[in-house]
Design an enzyme around this catalytic site. Structure first.
Site, short mmCIF file in Angstrom:
data_model
loop_
_atom_site.label_atom_id
_atom_site.label_comp_id
_atom_site.label_asym_id
_atom_site.label_seq_id
_atom_site.Cartn_x
_atom_site.Cartn_y
_atom_site.Cartn_z
N ILE A 146 0.85 -1.15 -0.06
CA ILE A 146 0.29 0.26 0.12
C ILE A 146 0.72 1.60 -0.65
CG2 ILE A 146 -2.20 1.47 0.82
CD1 ILE A 146 -2.38 -1.63 -0.31
N HIS A 161 -2.28 -3.60 11.69
CA HIS A 161 -2.71 -3.36 13.07
C HIS A 161 -1.91 -4.50 13.73
CE1 HIS A 161 -4.53 0.07 11.20
NE2 HIS A 161 -5.42 -1.17 10.62
#
Ligand code: GLN
Ligand code: ZN
Length: 761
Positions: A438, A701
């Site tokens: 990303i 995360h």
């Protein structure tokens, strides 16, 4: 006399003292007493800042979050933390932050999951979502409020306890078993009644009860519940100031006015046009508190203009008028006095919390004693407002002309997706299930150290560039080794995806300590968009083209989109958000075209924050989506068919906005799906979303490393929903918060998974 008050005050401290006290306690580097003392000192200082007000909020301070505080006050603790034998403050932090079973501070207990976090209305503040089920019981624990009230009394503070109202509390929570939250109201109300009685027992005259859900669209049963609830709370023991904020009341206005409370606060920034109606239907014994100073932005109020409309209102209302900021000042930084580097002219246009309270004081004085009593203050304000309105740094005629000249063609690709896809495939020659990331790779401590040395002036620009190039080269070597298909440069040179661009655009300014709490101890320092936006020169081309020289694979250019830049900034109040967004779009468009000219074939434009800009009322969504999508299209769609545009969004709930997302017409969208088991991909069926999709398969995360089998399984689920030839394989989001030691094995598994999918699907 005109009463003055605030709905709440920033709690983190002008130097983020609360953050440092929390974090040092959590790390075991300081004691509970140290933390408690730091909290008391901050409250004392903040009450002193507010001393000129007639009523000062008490109970707005929090060691983590005011909604979580309310859950504890109401005895609504999640089942999993009940029966904890340690310190209640530690238990509070267990809900706020979770505890892994291994961690040293688990206190001998098993791990507990943190409470879910979500945004407080349309702000960037995140609260801990109250958890309910059909069996939820409530039990009053007023200790926090009573403790703070006692402290306030000892300091001679004219205290007004602040609580979240029962309906906003219920509406902000989630029923874990899918039961009806509203069914809990009969059990909840007695606890509120008891709480108000306890506060009355402390000699409290006014209690502020926050019901911001009144500015949203309410189902009829929620509207009805308001009447039931407030009749139950109307004991005469204390006076209730019902506060609404963040928007107009609209269809809830008459409902709010009919409630048996002693006063109503209206956000007169967003609902100025409702003031007259409110006054005309509110019973004549009620207090009208008007939020006339914007609690959400950092601009000075035009005091003369406010007085022009407020003076007649004051004549009608007399002593019934109270003046305040529009909402809690939690959403603005503390004090402008700490800014040493901001340009003097820009500084003169700004107001943080301390300055906003001074504005409230000046307005109230002018109303009570006439403008002459604050002549000097008003004159200084007039000068600042005039300077901002006419400044050449705010107004750039060339930018205004460019925005006026925007035509729909600017946002249109040359050919439809199907035709572009063929040309791009021929050029890029990617395998099926292409792999990419990303954008960011780990921001190591070395990177941060070099950046702070550069900012401090201990190394020069050449040394900084050299160090960043080394990091870029490192990430390219790693990506080549991993066998990824579309590479990125890794964003080593970016401190933050918005600030990085803001710093290079004209029309942006940066504060030194304009911190605002985002959640817990996390604070953000939003850049200040003050003027017409332009791009003096290319911002990313050198870095990307350098990275491209290091590999034969496609190197993806990486930009932040206009909507995200806008939504994560303090923006202008002198023009619509849509206009600022179009200005940003034109500036980033130029960057896209520069990258294309430099030979970059794949360009990603991140719109991480597009969804969070959605207005509170659904009826206004389309208008927002229209200009947000238009801005993205202007940014992205000036390129040739052969250039592949990616966009990235940090979430996966698209059901309700899929048509707009499709309308952006990016060739590839990457989204966050690893935790939702791909079910949310249902929103992307062929008809609704025809372009390519990279559903995230690595939860960035978490420190967990996904296995090859897990990734394959996720992608197989994705392939049940989306044709395999339109799927990409990528992580959920950027990797900047992870370690290389986690990233390498995770991406190794990701690339292997893609290879196995190519062989089998
Ligand atoms: N390109 C950014 C990164 O990888 C995207 C971050 C985001 O979407 N929040 O860090
Ligand atoms: Zn993301």
């Amino acid at each position: 006399m005109v009463m003055t008050h605030t709905l709440g005050y920033p709690r983190i401290g002008a130097r983020r003292e609360l953050k440092f006290a929390q974090e040092s306690y959590w790390k075991g580097q300081s004691s509970r007493e140290d933390l408690v003392r730091a909290g008391a000192e901050l409250r004392q200082r903040h009450w002193r800042d507010q001393a000129a007000l007639d009523l000062v909020p008490v109970g707005d301070f929090s060691f983590y979050d005011q909604v979580l505080d309310m859950s504890f006050t109401l005895g609504n603790l999640p089942e999993r933390v009940r029966g904890f034998h340690g310190d209640p403050l530690d238990n509070y932090f267990r809900v706020a932050r979770g505890r892994s079973a291994q961690s040293a501070d688990a206190g001998g207990c098993d791990g507990v999951a943190a409470g879910e976090m979500t945004k407080w209305f349309d702000t960037n503040y995140h609260y801990i979502v109250p958890e309910f089920d059909a069996a939820t019981q409530f039990k009053l624990d007023a200790s926090r409020l009573l403790g703070q009230l006692a402290e306030a009394r000892a300091q001679g503070v004219k205290a007004k306890p602040v609580i979240i109202g029962p309906l906003t509390y219920l509406a902000s929570g989630k029923a874990k078993d899918g039961s009806d939250r509203l069914a809990l109201l009969p059990r909840l109300l007695p606890v509120y009644v008891e709480l108000l009685a306890v506060l009355a027992g402390q000699g409290t005259e006014w209690v502020q009860i926050d019901e911001p859900i009144l500015v949203t669209e309410l189902e009829p049963e929620w509207q009805d519940a308001f009447s039931v609830a407030y009749r139950a709370l109307d004991s005469g023991a204390v006076k209730l100031l019902l506060t609404t904020y963040f928007g107009p009341l609209q269809e809830n206005l008459s409902l709010a006015c009919a409630l048996p409370v002693q006063g109503i606060h209206l956000d007169a920034i967003n609902a100025r046009n409702e003031v007259d109606q409110l006054i005309s239907i509110l019973p004549p014994d009620r207090v009208v508190s008007l939020g006339v100073v914007n609690g959400r932005n950092i601009w000075k109020t035009d005091l003369g203009a406010v007085l022009d409309w407020l003076e007649p209102v004051g004549k009608v209302l007399g002593e019934r008028l109270w003046v305040a900021p529009s909402c809690s000042l939690l959403h603005v930084p503390v004090d402008l006095a700490n800014e040493r580097k901001l340009d003097g002219e820009i500084l003169s246009w700004l107001a943080f919390a301390v300055q906003k309270l001074e504005e409230v004081r000046v307005l109230a004085t002018a109303l009570a004693q006439g403008r002459g009593a604050v002549e000097a203050e008003l004159a200084a304000n007039r000068a600042a407002i005039a300077s901002r309105r006419t400044s050449q740094r705010v107004n750039n005629p060339a930018v205004k002309a460019a925005v006026a000249a925007i035509v729909p063609e600017l946002g249109c690709r040359q050919s439809p997706f199907a035709q572009r896809a063929v040309k791009q495939a021929a050029l890029l020659n990617l395998p099926r299930f292409p792999t990419t990331t990303i954008g960011s790779f780990p921001q190591t401590s070395e990177i941060r150290q070099v950046r702070s040395q550069f900012k401090a002036g201990t190394i020069d620009a050449a040394a900084y560039t050299e160090a960043m190039r080394r990091e870029i080269a490192r990430s390219v070597v790693e990506q080549e080794g991993l066998g990824l298909d579309v590479l990125v440069h890794g964003e080593a040179e970016r401190n933050d995806m918005v600030e990085y661009f803001g710093e290079q655009l004209d029309g942006y300014a940066f504060s030194q300590s304009g911190w605002v709490q985002s959640y817990g101890s996390r604070c953000v320092k939003p850049p200040i968009l003050f003027g017409d936006i332009s791009r003096p020169k290319a911002m990313t081309v050198d870095w990307i083209t350098y990275a491209a020289t290091l590999t034969a694979k496609p190197m993806k250019g990486m930009l932040t989109g206009p909507v995200t830049i806008l939504n994560w900034s303090f923006v202008r109040d002198d023009q619509p958000r849509a206009v600022s967004c179009r200005q940003l779009a034109l500036a980033i468009r130029d960057e896209v075209l520069d990258l294309e000219r430099a030979g970059v074939q794949v360009i990603q434009i991140d719109e991480a924050a597009l969804r969070e800009g959605l207005p509170l009322r659904k009826s206004q969504w389309q208008e927002y989506l229209d200009w947000a999508v238009e801005s993205f299209r202007i940014t992205a769609n000036g390129v040739k068919d052969e250039t592949q545009i990616h966009t990235h969004m940090c979430y996966s709930e698209f059901n309700d906005i899929i048509a707009s997302i499709a309308d952006m017409d990016a060739d590839v969208i990457t989204i966050e799906t690893s935790r939702s088991d791909m079910e949310l991909l249902d929103a992307f069926d062929d008809f609704k979303y025809p372009n390519q999709i990279g559903p995230g398969v690595y939860d960035i995360h978490s420190p967990n490393i996904p296995t090859e089998a897990q990734i394959v399984a996720l992608m197989q689920k994705a392939a049940e929903r989306i044709p395999a030839d339109r799927l990409w394989v990528n992580p959920d989001c950027g990797l900047k918060t992870r370690q290389w030691s986690e990233v390498i094995p995770a991406l190794t598994n990701m690339v292997r998974a893609a290879q196995s999918l190519r062989a089998t699907v």
